[in-house]
Motif scaffolding. Structure first.
Motif, mmCIF file in Angstrom:
data_model
loop_
_atom_site.group_PDB
_atom_site.id
_atom_site.type_symbol
_atom_site.label_atom_id
_atom_site.label_comp_id
_atom_site.label_asym_id
_atom_site.label_seq_id
_atom_site.Cartn_x
_atom_site.Cartn_y
_atom_site.Cartn_z
ATOM 1 N N LEU A 123 -1.211 1.249 -31.161
ATOM 2 C CA LEU A 123 -1.713 1.184 -30.381
ATOM 3 C C LEU A 123 -2.332 -0.634 -30.266
ATOM 4 O O LEU A 123 -2.438 -1.051 -28.548
ATOM 5 C CB LEU A 123 -3.032 1.847 -29.643
ATOM 6 N N PHE A 124 -2.724 -0.606 -31.313
ATOM 7 C CA PHE A 124 -3.187 -1.897 -31.049
ATOM 8 C C PHE A 124 -1.822 -3.559 -30.804
ATOM 9 O O PHE A 124 -0.665 -2.906 -31.770
ATOM 10 C CB PHE A 124 -3.781 -2.577 -33.020
ATOM 11 N N ARG A 125 -1.985 -4.922 -31.039
ATOM 12 C CA ARG A 125 -0.975 -5.627 -30.644
ATOM 13 C C ARG A 125 -1.516 -6.972 -30.284
ATOM 14 O O ARG A 125 -2.719 -6.819 -29.881
ATOM 15 C CB ARG A 125 0.160 -4.909 -29.624
ATOM 16 N N ALA A 126 -0.991 -7.818 -30.711
ATOM 17 C CA ALA A 126 -1.321 -9.147 -30.662
ATOM 18 C C ALA A 126 -0.242 -9.683 -30.104
ATOM 19 O O ALA A 126 1.343 -9.757 -30.652
ATOM 20 C CB ALA A 126 -1.584 -9.805 -32.359
ATOM 21 N N GLU A 127 -0.625 -9.744 -28.885
ATOM 22 C CA GLU A 127 0.946 -11.192 -28.268
ATOM 23 C C GLU A 127 0.504 -12.034 -28.349
ATOM 24 O O GLU A 127 -0.545 -13.306 -28.112
ATOM 25 C CB GLU A 127 0.282 -10.497 -26.502
ATOM 26 N N SER A 128 1.745 -12.726 -28.617
ATOM 27 C CA SER A 128 2.009 -13.969 -28.676
ATOM 28 C C SER A 128 1.951 -15.243 -26.498
ATOM 29 O O SER A 128 2.830 -14.648 -25.768
ATOM 30 C CB SER A 128 2.703 -14.343 -29.686
ATOM 31 N N GLU A 129 0.987 -15.792 -27.018
ATOM 32 C CA GLU A 129 0.814 -16.523 -26.162
ATOM 33 C C GLU A 129 2.302 -18.306 -26.276
ATOM 34 O O GLU A 129 1.726 -18.196 -27.338
ATOM 35 C CB GLU A 129 -0.392 -17.263 -25.867
ATOM 36 N N ALA A 130 2.974 -18.740 -24.970
ATOM 37 C CA ALA A 130 3.217 -19.202 -25.110
ATOM 38 C C ALA A 130 2.313 -21.020 -25.969
ATOM 39 O O ALA A 130 1.288 -21.226 -25.139
ATOM 40 C CB ALA A 130 3.818 -20.044 -23.963
ATOM 41 N N PRO A 131 3.445 -21.547 -27.019
ATOM 42 C CA PRO A 131 2.697 -22.347 -27.759
ATOM 43 C C PRO A 131 2.181 -23.938 -26.804
ATOM 44 O O PRO A 131 3.212 -23.389 -25.246
ATOM 45 C CB PRO A 131 3.317 -22.848 -28.431
ATOM 46 N N ALA A 132 0.972 -24.676 -26.413
ATOM 47 C CA ALA A 132 1.213 -25.532 -26.038
ATOM 48 C C ALA A 132 1.938 -26.978 -26.214
ATOM 49 O O ALA A 132 1.847 -26.644 -27.793
ATOM 50 C CB ALA A 132 -0.160 -25.809 -26.144
ATOM 51 N N CYS A 133 2.251 -27.624 -25.460
ATOM 52 C CA CYS A 133 3.047 -28.894 -26.297
ATOM 53 C C CYS A 133 1.931 -29.741 -26.483
ATOM 54 O O CYS A 133 2.034 -31.077 -25.286
ATOM 55 C CB CYS A 133 3.841 -29.000 -24.407
ATOM 56 N N SER A 134 1.954 -30.254 -27.154
ATOM 57 C CA SER A 134 0.435 -30.555 -27.396
ATOM 58 C C SER A 134 0.822 -31.466 -29.620
ATOM 59 O O SER A 134 1.459 -30.553 -29.821
ATOM 60 C CB SER A 134 -0.901 -30.240 -27.389
ATOM 61 N N ALA A 135 -0.214 -32.599 -29.899
ATOM 62 C CA ALA A 135 0.189 -32.902 -30.991
ATOM 63 C C ALA A 135 -1.682 -33.062 -31.450
ATOM 64 O O ALA A 135 -1.719 -33.413 -30.910
ATOM 65 C CB ALA A 135 0.904 -33.988 -31.653
ATOM 66 N N PRO A 136 -2.008 -32.514 -31.982
ATOM 67 C CA PRO A 136 -0.847 -30.762 -33.268
ATOM 68 C C PRO A 136 -0.715 -29.964 -32.571
ATOM 69 O O PRO A 136 -1.402 -29.052 -31.239
ATOM 70 C CB PRO A 136 -2.464 -30.642 -34.965
ATOM 71 N N PRO A 137 0.462 -29.156 -32.935
ATOM 72 C CA PRO A 137 0.786 -27.879 -32.513
ATOM 73 C C PRO A 137 -0.458 -26.691 -32.370
ATOM 74 O O PRO A 137 -1.621 -26.594 -33.334
ATOM 75 C CB PRO A 137 2.282 -27.390 -33.252
#
Length: 551
Positions: free
Chosen positions: A438-452
């Protein structure tokens, strides 16, 4: 831990007690006392004990459970669930050690109630309870086939396959008279209650009574009386209580200390725990069933801790009078409730009624055919099993099927102790696996920035069974450019243990090795408390200030 106060339910139940309630309790007590007579004898004989062991267990144990228990209508005494356990202990350790195990189990039950551990019994999954209940029902039925068929077997072995093998070897010794009596008993037990039904035939007899009126007499009592009379007057060549046990003593039991040896007591840990565990499960399940049937709003629900203490006292006392394990009995408790019981007085009257019958009519028991008692137990085994659960298995998950069928087959092939131990371990393992899924880690859209910036949202419980799902996060961080920012949104993370915390520390270490910064936001109360106490929050705060984003 505060101890549970010893306060029997009878103290509260007698407040406002009046004549109408007293009459109802006396009527219910007499009814259930008559019903308990054949069952108590049958349970004892099937357990490898003389019939008086079951009778005085029902009398003394039933009295103590009613007087000291935590319910209004519970009836205590010997139960079918103990047949297999008691028979196995008698076969392996002897009667004296059975008595010692029962007394020690009483001490353990009392301690469980005193320490307020009564609710722990509810942690046993229903699939395990159904599995071992059905397994015990099968074992009871198989153990009764010898007397039901009248087979000429001197002594039955204690395990399932040996019993089947021995009966197969003696299949040519079937006694047709015993088989006829047993079959008539089983048929009567199934048909007699159906005379209550509105569409059943109503035949008028002398005095204006109908067949349906006589159906109010308990079916086991009718079967015992009619078939015993038939066998005796027709002179059927069948084994009876008199031929096997010499009858039932028409006197009070004597107090006696069982033979005690520390050399054998060391071997009784497993039997003691088994008796205590099964007694606790049976009695508290029985109390819960009674709670569901009670319609009077003034009757309180049962107190599990007080009930365990009462069961403990009963199991400690009964062995000194040659008795067997005591527990709550569902069939007799339901009979007591439906007969109109309102307080523990009904249970006390049940014990007194049974004692009066034994002391007055014990000589008549000489003629009771063992095939009739075997028929009664076959009926008990059928009603005890929840056979419809096998047909419903396809509706449930593989985890449920594995636990139920595994416990069932282990009970039949090995014994209840092994079945419950393996079942509980399997239940814990399957629960851990399910919670980990039941545990999960959902990736969110990376921001277009520097540093990443890498961002994940955590859902569920991060504990030792789910930490493998953190590995992809660490791999992603290790593959990220220098100065990576990592953001973990923990607003949906409701539980965290020390192994899960160690996984978060690994994430922090991976981020620091990349010269980056870790931000954890929205932590709920339990995870935040653990992170604060462990110093993880301080480690987050001690990180260098994150580098500014490029415009």
């Amino acid at each position: 831990m505060p101890l549970h106060p010893f306060r029997p339910r009878i103290v509260d139940a007698l407040r406002g007690y009046n004549q109408s309630r007293a009459l109802a309790d006396v009527g219910a007590g007499v009814t259930v006392g008559v019903v308990a007579l054949p069952l108590a004898m049958a349970f004892a004989i099937a357990s490898g004990l003389p019939p008086q062991a079951g009778l005085w267990t029902a009398i003394i144990g039933g009295f103590l459970v009613a007087l000291l228990g935590g319910t209004h209508v519970q009836i205590g005494g010997p139960a079918g669930a103990f047949i297999v356990i008691v028979y196995g202990i008698v076969e392996r350790y002897g009667v004296a050690n059975l008595l010692i195990s029962t007394a020690f189990a009483g001490v353990l039950l009392f301690a469980l109630g005193l320490l307020r551990l009564g609710n722990l019994v509810r942690f046993v999954p229903v699939s395990i309870v159904i599995g071992f209940t059905n397994g015990i029902a099968v074992l009871i039925a198989v153990s009764q086939l010898k007397d039901f068929l009248g087979l000429d077997i001197a002594k039955m072995p204690g395990n399932f396959f040996s019993q089947v093998h021995v009966m197969a070897q003696h299949a040519g010794t079937v006694n047709p008279y015993a088989l006829g009596l047993g079959a008539a008993c089983v048929a009567g037990l199934f048909l007699w209650p159906r005379l209550f039904l509105h569409h059943s035939p109503v035949l008028r007899v002398g005095g204006g009574y109908s067949v349906r009126s006589f159906a109010r007499i308990p079916a086991p009592v009718v079967a015992l009386m009619t078939l015993t009379a038939l066998s005796h007057f027709m002179g059927y060549p069948v084994e009876t209580l008199g031929t096997r046990f010499g009858g039932i003593p028409q006197s009070l039991p004597t107090f006696a200390l069982p033979e005690f040896s520390w050399d054998t007591v060391r071997l009784l840990v497993a039997p003691t725990v088994t008796i205590a565990l099964l007694g606790a499960i049976e009695s508290l399940l029985c109390a819960r069933v009674a709670d569901q049937l009670i319609t009077d709003p003034h009757i309180r629900k049962h107190d599990p801790n007080q009930e365990l203490m009462a069961q403990g006292v009963a199991n400690f006392v009964v062995p000194f009078f040659g008795g067997m394990p005591v527990t709550g009995t569902i069939a007799r408790t339901v009979t007591n409730l439906r007969a109109g019981a309102t307080s523990p007085i009904a249970g006390i009257v049940h014990a007194a009624t049974l004692a009066a019958i034994v002391l007055a009519l014990a000589p008549l028991a000489l003629h009771i055919p063992l095939a009739v008692l075997a028929g009664i137990l076959l009926h008990v085994a059928w009603n005890m099993g929840e056979w419809h659960e096998f047909a419903r298995l396809r509706r449930f998950s593989n985890h449920y099927r594995l636990l139920l069928l595994g416990t069932f087959f282990l009970t039949v092939v090995f014994d209840l102790t092994v079945a419950v131990q393996v079942g509980l371990v399997a239940a814990c393992a399957l629960f851990v696996r399910r919670m980990g899924e039941l545990f999960r880690a959902e990736s969110e859209a990376p921001a277009c920035s520097a540093p990443p910036t890498l961002s994940w949202r955590l859902h569920g419980a991060l504990f030792f069974g789910a930490t493998s799902k953190i590995d992809p996060l660490i791999h992603a961080i290790e593959a990220a450019p220098q100065g990576v920012r990592v953001r973990l949104d923990a607003s949906d993370l409701f539980a965290l243990d020390t192994t899960g915390l160690e996984s978060l520390q690994h994430i922090l270490k991976a981020v620091e090795q990349r010269g980056g910064h870790l931000a954890l936001t929205g932590a709920q109360a339990q995870p935040a408390s653990l992170m604060e106490r462990s110093g993880f929050s301080a480690s987050l705060a001690a990180q260098p200030h994150p580098p500014a984003r490029a415009p």
